[in-house]
Design a protein around this motif. Structure first.
Motif, short mmCIF file in Angstrom:
data_model
loop_
_atom_site.label_atom_id
_atom_site.label_comp_id
_atom_site.label_asym_id
_atom_site.label_seq_id
_atom_site.Cartn_x
_atom_site.Cartn_y
_atom_site.Cartn_z
N LEU A 58 0.76 -1.21 0.04
CA LEU A 58 0.03 0.05 -0.02
C LEU A 58 0.75 1.34 -0.12
O LEU A 58 0.41 2.47 -0.03
CB LEU A 58 -0.82 -0.04 1.26
N GLY A 61 0.23 4.04 -2.45
CA GLY A 61 -1.43 4.46 -2.59
C GLY A 61 -1.95 5.39 -1.41
O GLY A 61 -1.33 5.66 -0.49
N PRO A 62 -2.82 6.24 -1.69
CA PRO A 62 -3.28 7.24 -0.59
C PRO A 62 -3.84 6.61 0.80
O PRO A 62 -3.73 7.20 1.62
CB PRO A 62 -4.45 7.91 -1.40
N SER A 63 -4.17 5.19 0.40
CA SER A 63 -4.90 4.55 1.65
C SER A 63 -3.58 4.42 2.66
O SER A 63 -3.98 4.19 3.91
CB SER A 63 -5.48 3.38 1.34
N TYR A 64 -2.39 4.35 2.42
CA TYR A 64 -1.31 3.97 3.08
C TYR A 64 -1.30 5.21 4.51
O TYR A 64 -1.30 4.61 5.51
CB TYR A 64 -0.11 3.80 2.71
N ILE A 66 -3.63 7.15 5.37
CA ILE A 66 -4.91 7.19 6.14
C ILE A 66 -4.86 5.99 7.15
O ILE A 66 -4.91 6.45 8.43
CB ILE A 66 -6.00 6.92 5.35
N ILE A 67 -4.49 4.88 6.78
CA ILE A 67 -4.52 3.70 7.99
C ILE A 67 -3.14 4.06 8.79
O ILE A 67 -3.47 3.71 10.02
CB ILE A 67 -4.23 2.53 7.16
#
Length: 267
Positions: A58, A61-64, A66-67
């Motif tokens: 991840l 990616g942008p989700s990295y 965030i998490i």
């Protein structure tokens, strides 16, 4: 004449005191309500370890982020909760998990500058192995005889994951995600078992020191696991006369001094 004793001041019932009592019950309680919360937090710890494993997939990616920051916020809340439930600030600061979580928090807040040390969260699994969750869970399931085996397995698994995580972060983090972690795990298992194939080695002085520490501690935990699996089951019940702590489950007298025992029977 002796001066009259001053009556102890009554405890002040405030929202903070009630929250503190609730947190202490969650952390140390043995009732069903507390055990359910302990199981939920253990599941969150496993989810954090899973994020460490899939993090490289991840990374771009942008989700990295965030998490990553969500986990950092959760660890910050946990630190605050443990500080509130602690009996004193000194005890809170002397806990090893306090400093481990602080290191993890810093690496999560600055992921582009520092390596991800979320693998240190595996120490929470070690703490769970010594918590009421494992002891009471096994007792209620009727598997109390396997308590030492479960703890030995958890200790070995935590050490295996810690070493693999450190080797992966320090030496294989820039490789392909799946290949890098598998190489780190392969090296760790080969080193712990003293097989030493030599096809994967760690470079430099740090690599040699890592291998030495892994062999010394790993083989000790491996032997401890074998002892827990194969030795006869003993109950923990200190003898009131000589202090011998482990006895056969059906023992009537202490085998060291012969004093009469009264070992509780869960059945």
């Amino acid at each position: 004449m002796d001066s009259p004793k001053t009556a102890p001041s009554p405890l002040i019932d405030t929202p903070w005191s009630r929250m503190r009592q609730t947190l202490q019950r969650i952390e140390r309680g043995r009732d069903g309500w507390a055990l359910r919360w302990q199981a939920i937090f253990a599941g969150i710890d496993l989810a954090i370890l899973a994020f460490f494993l899939v993090g490289p997939y991840l990374r771009n990616g942008p989700s990295y982020l965030i998490i990553d920051y969500a986990i950092a916020g959760w660890i910050g809340i946990e630190l605050f909760a443990r500080a509130l439930s602690a009996q004193s600030w000194k005890r809170f600061l002397l806990r090893s998990m306090t400093w481990i979580d602080l290191v993890i928090l810093v690496t999560l807040l600055f992921p582009d500058v520092l390596f991800n040390f979320a693998f240190l969260r595996a120490m929470r699994i070690w703490a769970i192995g010594n918590s009421p969750l494992v002891h009471e869970g096994l007792r209620r399931a009727g598997w109390r005889a396997y308590q030492d085996v479960v703890r030995a397995c958890l200790n070995f698994a935590v050490f295996l994951f810690l070493v693999t995580g450190f080797v992966y972060t320090a030496f294989f983090y820039r490789q392909e995600p799946g290949e890098g972690f598998v190489d780190a795990l392969y090296f760790t298992v080969a080193t712990i078992t003293t097989t030493g194939f030599g096809d994967i080695t760690l470079p430099g002085t740090l690599g040699k020191l890592t291998s030495v520490v892994t062999m010394i501690i790993g083989i000790s935990l491996f032997v401890r696991l074998a002892q827990a699996v194969f030795r006869p089951y003993k109950v923990y019940f200190p003898c009131p006369q000589c202090g011998l702590q482990r006895h056969d489950a059906d023992a009537v007298h202490c085998k060291a001094c012969g004093v009469l025992l009264n070992i509780p029977n869960d059945g």
